[in-house]
Design a protein around this motif. Sequence first.
Motif, PDB file in Angstrom:
ATOM      1  N   GLN A   1     -14.689  42.503  35.538  1.00 27.75           N
ATOM      2  CA  GLN A   1     -14.323  41.967  34.224  1.00 27.75           C
ATOM      3  C   GLN A   1     -12.978  41.250  34.300  1.00 27.75           C
ATOM      4  O   GLN A   1     -12.810  40.124  33.837  1.00 27.75           O
ATOM      5  CB  GLN A   1     -14.236  43.146  33.261  1.00 27.75           C
ATOM      6  CG  GLN A   1     -14.222  42.789  31.811  1.00 27.75           C
ATOM      7  CD  GLN A   1     -14.048  44.064  30.969  1.00 27.75           C
ATOM      8  OE1 GLN A   1     -13.484  45.073  31.391  1.00 27.75           O
ATOM      9  NE2 GLN A   1     -14.517  43.999  29.762  1.00 27.75           N
ATOM     10  N   LEU A   2     -11.996  41.916  34.922  1.00 29.48           N
ATOM     11  CA  LEU A   2     -10.659  41.348  35.008  1.00 29.48           C
ATOM     12  C   LEU A   2     -10.661  40.070  35.843  1.00 29.48           C
ATOM     13  O   LEU A   2      -9.915  39.136  35.583  1.00 29.48           O
ATOM     14  CB  LEU A   2      -9.681  42.369  35.607  1.00 29.48           C
ATOM     15  CG  LEU A   2      -9.364  43.577  34.733  1.00 29.48           C
ATOM     16  CD1 LEU A   2      -8.544  44.601  35.519  1.00 29.48           C
ATOM     17  CD2 LEU A   2      -8.611  43.172  33.472  1.00 29.48           C
ATOM     18  N   TYR A   3     -11.523  40.050  36.859  1.00 31.32           N
ATOM     19  CA  TYR A   3     -11.594  38.847  37.697  1.00 31.32           C
ATOM     20  C   TYR A   3     -12.132  37.679  36.886  1.00 31.32           C
ATOM     21  O   TYR A   3     -11.620  36.566  36.947  1.00 31.32           O
ATOM     22  CB  TYR A   3     -12.479  39.097  38.914  1.00 31.32           C
ATOM     23  CG  TYR A   3     -12.317  38.043  39.989  1.00 31.32           C
ATOM     24  CD1 TYR A   3     -13.050  36.857  39.949  1.00 31.32           C
ATOM     25  CD2 TYR A   3     -11.416  38.230  41.035  1.00 31.32           C
ATOM     26  CE1 TYR A   3     -12.874  35.894  40.925  1.00 31.32           C
ATOM     27  CE2 TYR A   3     -11.250  37.276  42.020  1.00 31.32           C
ATOM     28  CZ  TYR A   3     -11.982  36.108  41.958  1.00 31.32           C
ATOM     29  OH  TYR A   3     -11.817  35.148  42.929  1.00 31.32           O
ATOM     30  N   LYS A   4     -13.181  37.953  36.097  1.00 33.84           N
ATOM     31  CA  LYS A   4     -13.771  36.876  35.280  1.00 33.84           C
ATOM     32  C   LYS A   4     -12.796  36.382  34.222  1.00 33.84           C
ATOM     33  O   LYS A   4     -12.867  35.232  33.791  1.00 33.84           O
ATOM     34  CB  LYS A   4     -15.081  37.344  34.646  1.00 33.84           C
ATOM     35  CG  LYS A   4     -16.218  37.390  35.667  1.00 33.84           C
ATOM     36  CD  LYS A   4     -17.485  38.028  35.133  1.00 33.84           C
ATOM     37  CE  LYS A   4     -18.585  37.935  36.188  1.00 33.84           C
ATOM     38  NZ  LYS A   4     -19.563  39.019  36.097  1.00 33.84           N
ATOM     39  N   GLN A   5     -11.869  37.276  33.836  1.00 36.90           N
ATOM     40  CA  GLN A   5     -10.833  36.861  32.883  1.00 36.90           C
ATOM     41  C   GLN A   5      -9.671  36.187  33.597  1.00 36.90           C
ATOM     42  O   GLN A   5      -8.661  35.871  32.983  1.00 36.90           O
ATOM     43  CB  GLN A   5     -10.301  38.083  32.124  1.00 36.90           C
ATOM     44  CG  GLN A   5     -11.302  38.718  31.189  1.00 36.90           C
ATOM     45  CD  GLN A   5     -10.748  40.013  30.597  1.00 36.90           C
ATOM     46  OE1 GLN A   5     -10.305  40.911  31.318  1.00 36.90           O
ATOM     47  NE2 GLN A   5     -10.764  40.090  29.289  1.00 36.90           N
ATOM     48  N   LYS A   6      -9.816  36.029  34.908  1.00 38.29           N
ATOM     49  CA  LYS A   6      -8.796  35.387  35.741  1.00 38.29           C
ATOM     50  C   LYS A   6      -7.485  36.172  35.800  1.00 38.29           C
ATOM     51  O   LYS A   6      -6.435  35.615  36.116  1.00 38.29           O
ATOM     52  CB  LYS A   6      -8.528  33.946  35.282  1.00 38.29           C
ATOM     53  CG  LYS A   6      -9.759  33.037  35.394  1.00 38.29           C
ATOM     54  CD  LYS A   6      -9.338  31.580  35.403  1.00 38.29           C
ATOM     55  CE  LYS A   6     -10.461  30.614  35.089  1.00 38.29           C
ATOM     56  NZ  LYS A   6     -11.564  30.616  36.038  1.00 38.29           N
ATOM     57  N   ILE A   7      -7.580  37.464  35.531  1.00 30.44           N
ATOM     58  CA  ILE A   7      -6.381  38.288  35.656  1.00 30.44           C
ATOM     59  C   ILE A   7      -6.256  38.790  37.096  1.00 30.44           C
ATOM     60  O   ILE A   7      -5.180  39.117  37.582  1.00 30.44           O
ATOM     61  CB  ILE A   7      -6.432  39.471  34.667  1.00 30.44           C
ATOM     62  CG1 ILE A   7      -6.545  38.913  33.235  1.00 30.44           C
ATOM     63  CG2 ILE A   7      -5.194  40.347  34.769  1.00 30.44           C
ATOM     64  CD1 ILE A   7      -6.783  39.969  32.192  1.00 30.44           C
ATOM     65  N   ILE A   8      -7.400  38.872  37.771  1.00 34.32           N
ATOM     66  CA  ILE A   8      -7.384  39.143  39.207  1.00 34.32           C
ATOM     67  C   ILE A   8      -7.755  37.825  39.885  1.00 34.32           C
ATOM     68  O   ILE A   8      -8.650  37.123  39.429  1.00 34.32           O
ATOM     69  CB  ILE A   8      -8.412  40.222  39.596  1.00 34.32           C
ATOM     70  CG1 ILE A   8      -8.052  41.556  38.949  1.00 34.32           C
ATOM     71  CG2 ILE A   8      -8.495  40.390  41.113  1.00 34.32           C
ATOM     72  CD1 ILE A   8      -9.050  42.663  39.228  1.00 34.32           C
ATOM     73  N   ARG A   9      -7.085  37.499  40.982  1.00 31.47           N
ATOM     74  CA  ARG A   9      -7.368  36.227  41.641  1.00 31.47           C
ATOM     75  C   ARG A   9      -7.551  36.440  43.145  1.00 31.47           C
ATOM     76  O   ARG A   9      -7.252  37.499  43.683  1.00 31.47           O
ATOM     77  CB  ARG A   9      -6.227  35.239  41.382  1.00 31.47           C
ATOM     78  CG  ARG A   9      -4.864  35.853  41.564  1.00 31.47           C
ATOM     79  CD  ARG A   9      -3.775  34.942  41.063  1.00 31.47           C
ATOM     80  NE  ARG A   9      -3.466  33.898  42.011  1.00 31.47           N
ATOM     81  CZ  ARG A   9      -2.625  34.015  43.023  1.00 31.47           C
ATOM     82  NH1 ARG A   9      -2.006  35.138  43.244  1.00 31.47           N
ATOM     83  NH2 ARG A   9      -2.408  32.995  43.829  1.00 31.47           N
ATOM     84  N   GLY A  10      -8.042  35.387  43.778  1.00 36.19           N
ATOM     85  CA  GLY A  10      -8.205  35.443  45.230  1.00 36.19           C
ATOM     86  C   GLY A  10      -9.483  36.170  45.604  1.00 36.19           C
ATOM     87  O   GLY A  10     -10.525  35.975  45.008  1.00 36.19           O
TER      88      GLY A  10
END
Lengths: 374, 337
Positions: A64-73
């Motif tokens: 979820q956080l990745y899709k919100q671009k809060i996690i990257r790479g």
Amino acid sequence: ASRVMVASRNYADFASEATFEIKKCDLHRLEEGPGTTTVMTREEGLHYYKKMQTIRRMELKSDQLYKQKIIRGFCHLYDGQEACCVGLEVAIKPTDHVITAYRVHGFTYIRGVPIREILAELTGRKGGCAKGKGGSMHMYTKNFYGGNGIVGAQVPLGAGIALACKYFNKNEVCLTLYGDGAANQGQIFETFNMAALWKLPCVFICENNRYGMGTSVERAAASTDYYKRGDFIPGLRVDGMDVLCVREATKFATEYCRSGKGPIVMELQTYRYHGHSMSDPGISYRTREEIQEVRSKSDPITLLKDRMVNSNLASIEELKEIDVAVRKEIEEAAQFATTDPEPPVEDLGNHIFFNEPPFEVRGPNQWIRYKSVS
Amino acid sequence: QVTVRDALNQALDEEMERDERVFLLGEEVAQYDGAYKISRGLWKKYGDKRVMDTPISEMGFAGIAVGAAMVWLRPVCEFMTFNFSMQAIDQVINSAAKTCYMSAGAISVPVVFRGPNGAAAGVGAQHSQCFAAWYGHCPGLKVLSPWSSEDCKGLLKASIRDDNPVVMLENELLYGVPFEMSEQAQSKDFIVPIGKAKIEREGTHVTLVSHSRPVGHCMEAAAVLAKEGVECEVESFSFFFQVINLRTIRPMDIEAVEASVVKTNHLVTVEGGWPQFGVGAEICARIMEGSAFNYLDAPAVRVTGADVPMPYAKILEDNCIPQVKDIIFAVKKVLNI
């Protein structure tokens, strides 16, 4: 005041333990393997359930956080494979050592790092377990050496750790994990050779989730019997979706190593629901039906839940309560991970060396200098 | 007088005796006494556990060395030559050099990778490469390139005691060369600090900066030119060079070079490796960036290995390695004489 009945049954109604049948392991160069039945106590069951559910929800939160671009790479998720890391951990001692590749969040948690520190590392904050310096693939803690991004490179490292254990007669073993993709790396065969030659207390564990990135095992390996690929090293193939099977196999394998017989190979047959990483939808090289089938027939958490409920080790309500508690824990951790500040820019130069007097590090031009402190 | 080989052997012996966590692994280091006899006698003294012969598996055993270092051992991993380290370079850089940083200081890797580097004599292109620039490029590594017996002994002891990954680039042709060793250098606690260059010869006209075997060539060149200077004294012109032995490639003691350039106003760098992106290129760039630039009376000059894979025939090989005459030529060019 009224007493709220949280569970509809008195805990004294539950069985304290039950016996379960587990799949027989395929053996290579071994006369006998782990047993086909094992006992699980109610406490153990609840513990395994909570741990696996925590990892599951942590990975889904990361998605979820990745899709919100809060996690990257890079972000390689472990959902579907929970029985592997949990089953391994409960079969070894805290003083044993573990090293794995990049699909590492589950191991980091089970080896003792709090969820909030894992999520904060993914979001690149200073409260992350590597202070934001490492990211998804580089997480470490006591007796856990990552978290390694170069496919296969962790295998010689694991044998080196095993060498150190043997050097000081510590009666400790090193679990050295790699995937089905990595299993074709040359350095792994170099390591097999040296580990067998020097009888290193190394348990080589291939987490076979059937696909490298998008290359299925049949298309990558001339022999997909990964438990036999150690050739002169004995091996066993284990149902990696069954936490009890993993537990018993690991007990067997570590016992083998601790007795000084040398290394052993374990292949855990498992499955990942997500694609290889967050940039892979995971359906161009496999069918949705296949994923659905594994979910409905072999999900490790469902398997454990059914066993516990059917053997009267726990009630559905009780397990639901655990689910609620886990969700809450993950939410709080995510809250921390999204609000904790990023590391200070000055930290950029730190930790290049260990136990070193401070020195200066060059920035993007000759006038920008950072101090480097160990 | 102690040869470089014996100095290295002493260093290994002393450090292994001092700390039981130190052990040696590599091809032929035990029963063969070392491919270049650096580990002579150590297997007999310390046994299989401390001196390990490995199969020919550089990537594997370099990784094993790094793994052992991550726990509590202090391995000295020998590459028979650094040409073979290319097989294992991922373990040196990605597993050793970067781990302390990626783990924010949680994991340290006190491993030493050592072995002969650069050209030998007639060994051909695949066995003659200098890796100073490649390893010197990477943060997280300490890279040493000693010249004399004192350098070798002191720096090897320092690297073993260092808690970080160190690449020690020795030179095969120096192994048999004897050097004076002071009383102090013969003590068991003699350490040469990592990151400090040494002024091998004082001078006022030109700064010659070098590392490893070419330092010897620089000293010869300086002696030859000093003699010429004596002859030229009629023109009241004599040459005095400051020869700086870098000793450490990373972290580089650029301050020593700058201080020297401020004094001499002329700079010549000398190295065995290829010119492009080499050690000399880095020195020139850093001098340009620093205060010493204003003291240069002429552009800095680099003397390097020829920009070709190393040929075999002696006449060809000799012309690919910086010789004394090449250094003298460069000095005269930079002094415009």
